[in-house]
Design a protein around this motif. Structure first.
Motif, PDB file in Angstrom:
ATOM      1  N   GLY A   1       0.544  -1.222  -0.197  1.00  0.00           N
ATOM      2  CA  GLY A   1       0.175   0.040  -0.287  1.00  0.00           C
ATOM      3  C   GLY A   1       1.177   1.440  -0.330  1.00  0.00           C
ATOM      4  O   GLY A   1       1.854   1.430  -0.605  1.00  0.00           O
ATOM      5  N   ASP A   2       0.487   2.329   0.421  1.00  0.00           N
ATOM      6  CA  ASP A   2       1.209   4.126   0.416  1.00  0.00           C
ATOM      7  C   ASP A   2       2.166   3.576   1.403  1.00  0.00           C
ATOM      8  O   ASP A   2       3.032   4.978   0.776  1.00  0.00           O
TER       9      ASP A   2
ATOM     10  N   SER B   1       4.076   2.330   1.189  1.00  0.00           N
ATOM     11  CA  SER B   1       5.981   1.233   0.821  1.00  0.00           C
ATOM     12  C   SER B   1       5.622   1.789  -0.872  1.00  0.00           C
ATOM     13  O   SER B   1       4.562   2.394  -1.398  1.00  0.00           O
ATOM     14  N   SER B   2       7.361   1.442  -1.388  1.00  0.00           N
ATOM     15  CA  SER B   2       7.291   1.212  -2.518  1.00  0.00           C
ATOM     16  C   SER B   2       8.462   0.479  -3.354  1.00  0.00           C
ATOM     17  O   SER B   2       9.232  -0.025  -2.846  1.00  0.00           O
TER      18      SER B   2
ATOM     19  N   GLN C   1      -1.477  -5.335  -4.148  1.00  0.00           N
ATOM     20  CA  GLN C   1      -0.839  -5.907  -3.332  1.00  0.00           C
ATOM     21  C   GLN C   1      -1.438  -6.661  -2.180  1.00  0.00           C
ATOM     22  O   GLN C   1      -0.863  -7.833  -1.499  1.00  0.00           O
TER      23      GLN C   1
HETATM   24 MG    MG Z   1       2.502   2.154  -2.430  1.00  0.00          MG
END
Ligand code: MG
Ligand code: FAD
Ligand code: MG
Ligand code: MG
Ligand code: MG
Length: 527
Positions: free
Chosen positions: A342-343, A345-346, A422
């Motif tokens: 989610g937001d 992580s990248s 994800q």
């Molecule tokens: Mg993300």
């Protein structure tokens, strides 16, 4: 491979002992999930919880359907209709899933534990702190607002991130109208109080502006006819266009619709300070600063990192990043069993430029550190599988082509769509973990990636399109295959998609009946 063969040895030892005494069933591995937003709930819904002991930690005991939050700001949809209780979502999973209403304030990857603080109860130590240990940790904490350290934003602006934020905005809008209706207020003061400013022209800011405009023209002007003429909505955007993550055609359509609606677009301006009654903006091209008086401001200009994530990143040596980096299997590479979705992580994609050195090493058969032309030819023949007469190799061109491919690998956006995919992907990996340990060479070994027990395909995002509701029963949509649609029919598509995407029949009924009620009776304008 190491994890897989390790699992094999354990299984062998177990079967040897089984002849002596009946063995108690092996302890289930503990999975701790932080966060109950899009990523966390998607993971939990798809996880086979009979395989794991699951603990969920989040300060809010509900899931919020964020795409409908802009509608909550003006009472088009009620706050209750966009939330689903977490315990209700896990009802069917029985006692395999435990939920603790608390905030995680520290992740300790060496002890494999998370430190939490409960908002409600106090324990024997006199505070609400407790610790939960894990075998696997799934970090799905989302992101926070980002003010870019602009002075006054925290104190004076509204945000639109949580359900409470949307409710506060709704109160504040009505508040402005009531304040401007008090007798003996000068026209200038009325104009100020009824100036609604939105900072940030991304999808959220634009949708809120559209909602607010509808609320004004459809409901409030009828109820406050004396002050209608003083109302103004402004969007301040630092870029040249609003909706710059959308197709250009949509941005143009939105801008011209807003112009007709009388919503002012201040593009190319940056907010540098906010005080209790004015916003200082700076024109990016001329550098001139102006004071903009306002009644209510909503800051919707970007997302930031939660402190617990910042702290965790510095522990694992990712100090300088904005989001927690994972590999393509959504695992934090520095830790054994920590995953992030989610937001918060990248994904850092494997860089093709880094792969060049691998290709070089493979080609360098005699380990001399240099390549002969024959070696280059051999390896290129292997890679390209084409004949050498027609092929001219220029290493600089080759590198350039590879780095071009590299830059084409896009990072995934911070959206609910990505977070949900994800969560689903990771749950699938967890559901198949046992199988892969027992059958390391089995059919699930799809890639042979050399990533320990990750015998799976890496995560791939599938973009299903995006919507931008623009008010006045019009919307714009961008769908796969370069398909763009705009106007009234797209709004109906939006209604049906968002009704179908509801997480339960309960919220679906609530949302649809809110829409119907609004069509018939208008919005509720009481505080
Ligand atoms: Mg993300
Ligand atoms: P979140 O959904 O934010 O979940 C984070 C969870 O972590 C929450 O449950 C929170 O309570 C919990 N948490 C926070 N701190 C802690 C802590 N310390 N300890 C434990 N738990 C914690 N995306 C789209 O694709 N389409 C849209 O139309 C769209 N519209 C949006 C409209 C608005 C107004 C907003 C704000 C966002 C919108 N988004 C949309 C983006 C989307 O909501 C996010 O990308 C998505 O929520 C990310 O999911 P997440 O699980 O990573 O984070
Ligand atoms: Mg989440
Ligand atoms: Mg959410
Ligand atoms: Mg050599």
């Amino acid at each position: 491979l190491t994890a897989a063969s390790g699992g094999g040895i354990v299984a062998y030892a177990d079967s040897a002992r089984a002849e002596e005494a009946p063995e108690p069933p092996p302890r289930k591995k503990k999975v701790v999930v932080l966060g109950t937003g899009w990523a966390g709930t998607s993971f939990l819904k798809n996880l086979d919880s009979s395989r794991y002991e699951v603990k969920v930690i989040s300060p809010r005991n509900y899931f919020a359907f964020t795409p409908l939050l802009p509608s909550v700001t003006c009472g088009t949809v009620e706050a209750r209709s966009v939330v689903e209780p977490i315990r209700r979502m896990f009802e069917k999973k029985g006692k395999d899933v435990a939920y603790y209403e608390a905030e995680c304030f520290k992740i300790d990857p060496t002890k494999k534990a998370v430190h939490c603080r409960s908002a409600v109860g106090t324990n024997l130590d006199g505070n609400g702190d407790f610790m939960v240990d894990y075998d696997y940790l799934v970090v799905a904490l989302g992101a926070t607002v980002n003010t870019f350290n602009t002075p006054g934003v925290m104190e004076h602006c509204h945000f639109l991130k949580e359900v409470e934020d949307a409710q506060k905005i709704r109160k504040s809008v009505i508040d402005c109208f009531e304040r401007a209706s008090i007798p003996n207020i000068s026209e200038e003061e009325k104009r100020k109080i009824l100036h609604f400013v939105i900072i940030g022209g991304g999808p959220t800011g634009v949708e809120f502006a559209a909602e607010l405009h509808d609320f004004l023209v459809e409901d409030l002007v009828k109820l406050y006819p004396a002050i209608e003429q003083f109302v103004k909505i402004t969007i301040i955007q630092s870029g040249e266009h609003i909706l710059n993550t959308f197709d250009q055609r949509i941005a143009v359509f939105a801008e011209s619709k807003f112009q007709r609606d009388g919503i002012e677009l201040s593009t190319g301006f940056r907010v540098i300070k906010v005080s209790d009654d004015s916003i200082t903006v700076k024109c990016k091209s001329s550098g001139v600063e102006t004071l903009v008086p306002y009644g209510m401001a909503v800051w919707s200009a970007g997302i930031g990192t939660r402190p617990v994530i910042t702290d965790f990143m510095s522990q694992v040596g990712q100090g300088k990043r904005r989001a927690l980096a994972t590999n393509e299997w959504l695992r934090v590479p520095e830790c054994d069993s920590v995953y992030a979705i989610g937001d918060c992580s990248s994904i850092s994609q494997r860089k093709i430029m880094e792969d060049i050195s691998t290709i070089f090493k493979v080609a360098d058969k005699d380990n001399s550190g240099t390549l002969t032309l024959k070696e280059i030819n051999d390896v290129l023949e292997d890679i390209c599988d084409s004949n050498k007469e027609s092929m001219v190799v220029n290493i600089e061109e080759f590198k350039k082509a590879l780095s071009h491919v590299d830059s084409q690998v896009k990072t995934v956006p911070a959206t609910a769509q990505v977070a949900a995919q994800q969560g689903y992907y990771l749950a699938d990996c967890f559901n198949k973990k046992d199988h892969c340990i027992e059958h390391p060479e089995g059919p699930l070994r799809l890639t042979g990636s050399g990533e320990g027990h990750h015998n799976f395909r890496p995560f791939r995002y599938k973009h299903l399109g995006q919507f931008a509701p623009l008010g006045g029963e019009q919307a714009a949509a961008e769908l796969p295959g370069d398909w763009v649609s705009m106007g009234h029919s797209t709004q109906w598509l939006w209604y049906s998609v968002y009704a179908s995407k509801q997480v339960s029949w309960r919220t679906r009924v609530l949302v649809v009946s809110d829409w119907t009620r609004r069509f018939i009776f208008g919005r509720d304008s009481s505080r």
